[in-house]
Design a protein around this motif. Sequence first.
Motif, PDB file in Angstrom:
ATOM      1  N   ARG A 133       0.889  -1.447   0.121  1.00 27.95           N
ATOM      2  CA  ARG A 133       0.061  -0.090   0.119  1.00 27.95           C
ATOM      3  C   ARG A 133       0.812   1.114  -0.187  1.00 27.95           C
ATOM      4  N   GLN A 134       1.904   1.249   0.536  1.00 25.35           N
ATOM      5  CA  GLN A 134       2.623   2.441   1.044  1.00 25.35           C
ATOM      6  C   GLN A 134       3.425   2.688  -0.491  1.00 25.35           C
ATOM      7  N   ALA A 135       3.907   1.413  -1.022  1.00 25.51           N
ATOM      8  CA  ALA A 135       4.560   1.777  -2.296  1.00 25.51           C
ATOM      9  C   ALA A 135       3.999   2.424  -3.524  1.00 25.51           C
ATOM     10  N   GLY A 136       2.499   1.908  -3.669  1.00 29.76           N
ATOM     11  CA  GLY A 136       1.789   2.527  -4.524  1.00 29.76           C
ATOM     12  C   GLY A 136       2.090   1.691  -6.166  1.00 29.76           C
ATOM     13  N   PRO A 137       1.531   1.995  -7.075  1.00 26.99           N
ATOM     14  CA  PRO A 137       1.685   1.390  -8.263  1.00 26.99           C
ATOM     15  C   PRO A 137       2.836   1.697  -9.074  1.00 26.99           C
ATOM     16  N   GLY A 138       3.701   0.658  -9.603  1.00 27.54           N
ATOM     17  CA  GLY A 138       4.809   0.654 -10.184  1.00 27.54           C
ATOM     18  C   GLY A 138       6.223   0.592  -9.363  1.00 27.54           C
ATOM     19  N   ARG A 139       5.718   0.157  -8.004  1.00 24.37           N
ATOM     20  CA  ARG A 139       7.201   0.413  -7.014  1.00 24.37           C
ATOM     21  C   ARG A 139       6.708  -1.005  -6.042  1.00 24.37           C
ATOM     22  N   HIS A 140       7.989  -1.510  -5.853  1.00 23.03           N
ATOM     23  CA  HIS A 140       7.636  -2.837  -4.822  1.00 23.03           C
ATOM     24  C   HIS A 140       8.793  -2.584  -3.803  1.00 23.03           C
ATOM     25  N   TYR A 141       8.399  -2.842  -2.640  1.00 27.52           N
ATOM     26  CA  TYR A 141       9.410  -2.696  -1.461  1.00 27.52           C
ATOM     27  C   TYR A 141       9.646  -4.023  -1.165  1.00 27.52           C
ATOM     28  N   ALA A 142      10.984  -4.382  -0.907  1.00 25.90           N
ATOM     29  CA  ALA A 142      11.299  -5.756  -0.675  1.00 25.90           C
ATOM     30  C   ALA A 142      11.089  -6.103   0.952  1.00 25.90           C
ATOM     31  N   LEU A 143      10.659  -7.180   1.091  1.00 28.70           N
ATOM     32  CA  LEU A 143      10.547  -7.958   2.408  1.00 28.70           C
ATOM     33  C   LEU A 143      11.120  -9.190   2.498  1.00 28.70           C
ATOM     34  N   SER A 144      12.213  -9.173   3.460  1.00 33.76           N
ATOM     35  CA  SER A 144      13.020 -10.474   3.743  1.00 33.76           C
ATOM     36  C   SER A 144      12.976 -10.577   5.108  1.00 33.76           C
ATOM     37  N   VAL A 145      13.390 -11.901   5.607  1.00 32.07           N
ATOM     38  CA  VAL A 145      13.461 -12.229   6.950  1.00 32.07           C
ATOM     39  C   VAL A 145      14.717 -12.960   7.116  1.00 32.07           C
ATOM     40  N   ALA A 146      15.367 -12.664   8.228  1.00 36.95           N
ATOM     41  CA  ALA A 146      16.587 -13.203   8.651  1.00 36.95           C
ATOM     42  C   ALA A 146      16.230 -14.493   9.761  1.00 36.95           C
ATOM     43  N   VAL A 147      16.545 -15.912   9.246  1.00 40.30           N
ATOM     44  CA  VAL A 147      16.181 -16.898   9.980  1.00 40.30           C
ATOM     45  C   VAL A 147      17.371 -17.695  10.265  1.00 40.30           C
ATOM     46  N   ALA A 148      17.128 -18.705  11.176  1.00 39.80           N
ATOM     47  CA  ALA A 148      17.994 -19.556  11.707  1.00 39.80           C
ATOM     48  C   ALA A 148      17.615 -21.027  11.407  1.00 39.80           C
ATOM     49  N   ASP A 149      18.046 -22.205  11.685  1.00 41.70           N
ATOM     50  CA  ASP A 149      17.721 -23.289  11.125  1.00 41.70           C
ATOM     51  C   ASP A 149      17.444 -24.499  12.488  1.00 41.70           C
ATOM     52  N   GLY A 150      17.241 -25.606  12.109  1.00 38.06           N
ATOM     53  CA  GLY A 150      17.029 -26.677  12.998  1.00 38.06           C
ATOM     54  C   GLY A 150      15.958 -26.400  14.008  1.00 38.06           C
ATOM     55  N   PRO A 151      16.142 -26.460  15.517  1.00 43.73           N
ATOM     56  CA  PRO A 151      15.063 -26.211  16.471  1.00 43.73           C
ATOM     57  C   PRO A 151      14.887 -24.774  16.636  1.00 43.73           C
ATOM     58  N   PHE A 152      15.602 -23.867  16.012  1.00 44.23           N
ATOM     59  CA  PHE A 152      15.462 -22.514  16.136  1.00 44.23           C
ATOM     60  C   PHE A 152      14.584 -21.833  15.065  1.00 44.23           C
ATOM     61  N   VAL A 153      13.884 -22.792  14.224  1.00 46.43           N
ATOM     62  CA  VAL A 153      12.994 -22.330  13.281  1.00 46.43           C
ATOM     63  C   VAL A 153      11.713 -23.204  13.526  1.00 46.43           C
ATOM     64  N   ASP A 154      11.414 -24.069  14.457  1.00 45.98           N
ATOM     65  CA  ASP A 154      10.210 -24.506  14.744  1.00 45.98           C
ATOM     66  C   ASP A 154       9.244 -23.902  15.112  1.00 45.98           C
ATOM     67  N   GLY A 155       9.803 -22.457  15.363  1.00 43.21           N
ATOM     68  CA  GLY A 155       8.218 -21.342  15.497  1.00 43.21           C
ATOM     69  C   GLY A 155       8.120 -20.665  14.463  1.00 43.21           C
ATOM     70  N   ILE A 156       8.345 -21.038  13.190  1.00 45.74           N
ATOM     71  CA  ILE A 156       7.973 -20.297  11.855  1.00 45.74           C
ATOM     72  C   ILE A 156       7.434 -21.609  11.070  1.00 45.74           C
ATOM     73  N   ASP A 157       5.964 -21.200  10.611  1.00 47.01           N
ATOM     74  CA  ASP A 157       5.577 -21.894   9.452  1.00 47.01           C
ATOM     75  C   ASP A 157       6.353 -21.466   8.257  1.00 47.01           C
ATOM     76  N   ILE A 158       7.139 -22.260   7.864  1.00 47.15           N
ATOM     77  CA  ILE A 158       8.000 -21.586   6.598  1.00 47.15           C
ATOM     78  C   ILE A 158       7.164 -21.913   5.532  1.00 47.15           C
ATOM     79  N   ALA A 159       6.510 -22.862   5.240  1.00 43.19           N
ATOM     80  CA  ALA A 159       5.403 -22.689   3.806  1.00 43.19           C
ATOM     81  C   ALA A 159       4.591 -21.845   4.094  1.00 43.19           C
ATOM     82  N   ALA A 160       3.983 -21.352   5.050  1.00 45.78           N
ATOM     83  CA  ALA A 160       2.803 -20.109   4.984  1.00 45.78           C
ATOM     84  C   ALA A 160       3.522 -18.764   4.912  1.00 45.78           C
ATOM     85  N   VAL A 161       4.950 -18.807   5.316  1.00 43.71           N
ATOM     86  CA  VAL A 161       5.645 -17.256   5.445  1.00 43.71           C
ATOM     87  C   VAL A 161       5.961 -16.980   4.009  1.00 43.71           C
TER      88      VAL A 161
END
Length: 367
Positions: free
Chosen positions: A167-195
Amino acid sequence: MRLRLPRLASVLFACMVAVGASAATAAGYRVVGYATDWNGADARSLEAIDTLIFAFAHVEQGHVVLDGDATARLRRLLALKRIRPALKVTIAVGGWGAGGFSEAAATAAGRQAFAQSAARLVAAQGADGLDVDWEYPGHGESGIAFSRADRGRFTLLLQAVRQALDRQAGPGRHYALSVAVADGPFVDGIDIAAVEPAVDWFNLMTYDFVNRMTPTTGHHAGLDRSRLAPADARTADRAVHQFIAAGVPPEKLLLGVAFYGREFDDVQVGHDGLYRPYGRYQGEHPWPELVRDFIGRNGFVRHWDAQAGAAWLWNARTHAFITYDDPQSIAAKAAYVKAHRLGGMMYWEQAHDPAGELVSAIREGLR
């Protein structure tokens, strides 16, 4: 297909041969670096970098804000776009020990406040997007508040952020969204497929596998498992396959590189200190300090683990052990990125590479 261990050396050789290829060959890979600030003398590194992620904004009373001298440091990064217009600069919110996420994500109103304040901040600063660095949903090891409900709420939070950025970007512009993530047991609190649909890429923190909380030394940024490592040892390869198995397209995965080493002291003798119990965790050493004081100096001898694709230092006199990334391990990781058709490489952090040696190794490896 999994990269078989005996092939690591041959893939590394192929990567080194490819160094002479044109710059256009590397254009399909992202080189993304976290930066707390920028020294103007480092401008020669800019051509090798696609995106700088400013570290950090924080969550205060549910809103994403810059505090202290953060605004001035961010503006120094943004000023680099005048030197290299193609450079993207995004804003990371969070970091190890930075709280406020679980509380903000707990309600629809809280998620909207977080998302809208983040989108406004990106637009107001003239940045190119946001990186969410919640370490970690469903976990409290860093001393932050957490909840078992964080898993579902993290998905809803990122969806709200994606919508607010669009919404903030408006037509013709894209704001990137990334996430910093760990692995193993430290990612069990993330639904990776849904994210996954909400984010442009995942910054895999494939480092800090061993630290002050682990019982032995080891490769803190190992590409694959050392023969001396326990069967469940965390590795970059294992992290990549965990995310791919969860449904993330390989091109959305950026493999992490550490521009610093970790030192362990009073290490039990054997295997040149590798995967041995230790008496004291000494701390971190940025790359320039490793070169100046440790690699081949003051009794430290460099060793290479071909199976893990990782280097380490051992001081037989003082029983000190240092694990770190260097140009050789970076070349191995770059070869892995290409072999598995990942999206590129990410690193922490720019201030640890003032001469641009490690950034150049990333870019050269990805050619």
